[in-house]
Design a protein around this motif. Structure first.
Motif, PDB file in Angstrom:
ATOM      1  N   LEU A  25     -43.650  27.629 -37.718  1.00  0.00           N
ATOM      2  CA  LEU A  25     -44.678  28.416 -37.038  1.00  0.00           C
ATOM      3  C   LEU A  25     -44.864  27.964 -35.596  1.00  0.00           C
ATOM      4  CD1 LEU A  25     -47.403  28.486 -39.844  1.00  0.00           C
ATOM      5  CD2 LEU A  25     -45.920  30.386 -39.139  1.00  0.00           C
ATOM      6  N   ARG A  26     -45.092  26.684 -35.408  1.00  0.00           N
ATOM      7  CA  ARG A  26     -45.439  26.167 -34.084  1.00  0.00           C
ATOM      8  C   ARG A  26     -44.236  26.104 -33.139  1.00  0.00           C
ATOM      9  NH1 ARG A  26     -50.147  24.001 -33.047  1.00  0.00           N
ATOM     10  NH2 ARG A  26     -49.272  22.583 -31.497  1.00  0.00           N
ATOM     11  N   ASP A  27     -43.148  25.513 -33.596  1.00  0.00           N
ATOM     12  CA  ASP A  27     -42.027  25.237 -32.698  1.00  0.00           C
ATOM     13  C   ASP A  27     -41.046  26.394 -32.538  1.00  0.00           C
ATOM     14  OD1 ASP A  27     -43.129  22.742 -32.441  1.00  0.00           O
ATOM     15  OD2 ASP A  27     -41.642  21.723 -33.680  1.00  0.00           O
ATOM     16  N   HIS A  28     -40.949  27.248 -33.539  1.00  0.00           N
ATOM     17  CA  HIS A  28     -39.934  28.306 -33.483  1.00  0.00           C
ATOM     18  C   HIS A  28     -40.525  29.691 -33.302  1.00  0.00           C
ATOM     19  CE1 HIS A  28     -36.682  25.533 -34.251  1.00  0.00           C
ATOM     20  NE2 HIS A  28     -37.544  24.901 -35.019  1.00  0.00           N
ATOM     21  N   LEU A  29     -41.787  29.885 -33.668  1.00  0.00           N
ATOM     22  CA  LEU A  29     -42.415  31.201 -33.519  1.00  0.00           C
ATOM     23  C   LEU A  29     -43.579  31.178 -32.528  1.00  0.00           C
ATOM     24  CD1 LEU A  29     -42.358  32.251 -37.276  1.00  0.00           C
ATOM     25  CD2 LEU A  29     -40.800  32.984 -35.450  1.00  0.00           C
ATOM     26  N   SER A  30     -43.879  30.018 -31.970  1.00  0.00           N
ATOM     27  CA  SER A  30     -44.954  29.835 -30.985  1.00  0.00           C
ATOM     28  C   SER A  30     -46.322  30.274 -31.504  1.00  0.00           C
ATOM     29  CB  SER A  30     -44.617  30.574 -29.675  1.00  0.00           C
ATOM     30  OG  SER A  30     -43.453  30.030 -29.108  1.00  0.00           O
ATOM     31  N   LEU A  31     -46.535  30.138 -32.806  1.00  0.00           N
ATOM     32  CA  LEU A  31     -47.839  30.397 -33.409  1.00  0.00           C
ATOM     33  C   LEU A  31     -48.566  29.057 -33.501  1.00  0.00           C
ATOM     34  CD1 LEU A  31     -46.718  32.914 -36.161  1.00  0.00           C
ATOM     35  CD2 LEU A  31     -47.985  33.430 -34.062  1.00  0.00           C
ATOM     36  N   VAL A  32     -49.185  28.667 -32.409  1.00  0.00           N
ATOM     37  CA  VAL A  32     -49.732  27.318 -32.290  1.00  0.00           C
ATOM     38  C   VAL A  32     -51.187  27.196 -32.718  1.00  0.00           C
ATOM     39  CG1 VAL A  32     -48.054  26.621 -30.549  1.00  0.00           C
ATOM     40  CG2 VAL A  32     -50.228  27.650 -29.838  1.00  0.00           C
ATOM     41  N   GLY A  33     -51.774  28.263 -33.247  1.00  0.00           N
ATOM     42  CA  GLY A  33     -53.139  28.174 -33.759  1.00  0.00           C
ATOM     43  C   GLY A  33     -53.237  27.285 -34.972  1.00  0.00           C
ATOM     44  N   THR A  34     -52.167  27.208 -35.741  1.00  0.00           N
ATOM     45  CA  THR A  34     -52.107  26.316 -36.901  1.00  0.00           C
ATOM     46  C   THR A  34     -51.841  24.917 -36.367  1.00  0.00           C
ATOM     47  OG1 THR A  34     -51.255  28.119 -38.246  1.00  0.00           O
ATOM     48  CG2 THR A  34     -50.968  25.901 -39.104  1.00  0.00           C
ATOM     49  N   LYS A  35     -52.727  23.990 -36.664  1.00  0.00           N
ATOM     50  CA  LYS A  35     -52.673  22.660 -36.052  1.00  0.00           C
ATOM     51  C   LYS A  35     -51.977  21.620 -36.933  1.00  0.00           C
ATOM     52  CE  LYS A  35     -55.122  24.156 -32.646  1.00  0.00           C
ATOM     53  NZ  LYS A  35     -54.384  24.699 -31.535  1.00  0.00           N
ATOM     54  N   PHE A  36     -51.390  20.640 -36.286  1.00  0.00           N
ATOM     55  CA  PHE A  36     -50.864  19.463 -36.964  1.00  0.00           C
ATOM     56  C   PHE A  36     -51.956  18.414 -36.960  1.00  0.00           C
ATOM     57  CE2 PHE A  36     -48.952  15.212 -36.622  1.00  0.00           C
ATOM     58  CZ  PHE A  36     -48.331  15.165 -37.850  1.00  0.00           C
ATOM     59  N   GLY A  37     -52.303  17.928 -38.144  1.00  0.00           N
ATOM     60  CA  GLY A  37     -53.314  16.878 -38.232  1.00  0.00           C
ATOM     61  C   GLY A  37     -52.714  15.598 -38.756  1.00  0.00           C
TER      62      GLY A  37
END
Length: 156
Positions: A25-37
């Motif tokens: 999601l974050r790195d390949h689709l740029s959907l960065v709303g989902t956070k890494f905790g």
């Protein structure tokens, strides 16, 4: 190539099947709303919906996601006719957020809870959101937000 349906859109991702959904999601689709905790499915910051269930995306391999409907915070409003989901509106109405880092996970967990239990008790809320950690300690505002979201959803 792995085929995923994310926020209603078909996506082809060329990553190993054991890659955590969070990184797709974050790195390949740029959907960065989902956070890494925490990276261990303990804090809830990475919560998304998979077939309507709250899932910790940091520990969910993309290889088992084929054929499932994935919704991220970016797609939550689309599940509610394109307007803000009642949870999103409730968070705004009562100013739930302090730093905000955990809030996408809190919102996604709350939306999944309300889909199952439209009028949750405090015990229901505590059980459903117990795995979502807020380092700022806004748990009382989060609980109030859940109750407000239930009111908003019932009014529509």
């Amino acid at each position: 190539m792995i085929s995923l349906t994310i926020n209603g859109q078909a996506q082809q991702i060329d990553l190993p099947p054991d890659t955590p959904l969070l990184w797709a999601l974050r790195d390949h689709l740029s959907l960065v709303g989902t956070k890494f905790g925490c990276g261990m499915a303990l804090c809830g910051a990475c919560t998304v919906h998979v077939d309507g269930e709250a899932v910790r995306s940091c520990s969910a391999p993309i290889g088992v996601m084929e054929g499932k409907k994935i919704v991220t915070i970016e797609g939550l409003a689309a599940t509610y006719g394109g307007k803000l989901h009642p949870v999103q509106q409730a968070w705004i109405d009562i100013d739930v957020v302090q730093c905000g880092y955990c809030q996408t996970g809190q919102i996604m967990s709350t939306a999944a809870l309300l889909a199952k239990i439209p009028h949750p008790t405090d015990d229901d809320i505590d059980a459903a959101l117990g795995g979502n950690i807020c380092r700022c300690g806004t748990y009382q505002r989060i609980r109030a937000g859940v109750h407000r979201a239930a009111e908003l959803a019932a009014a529509t």
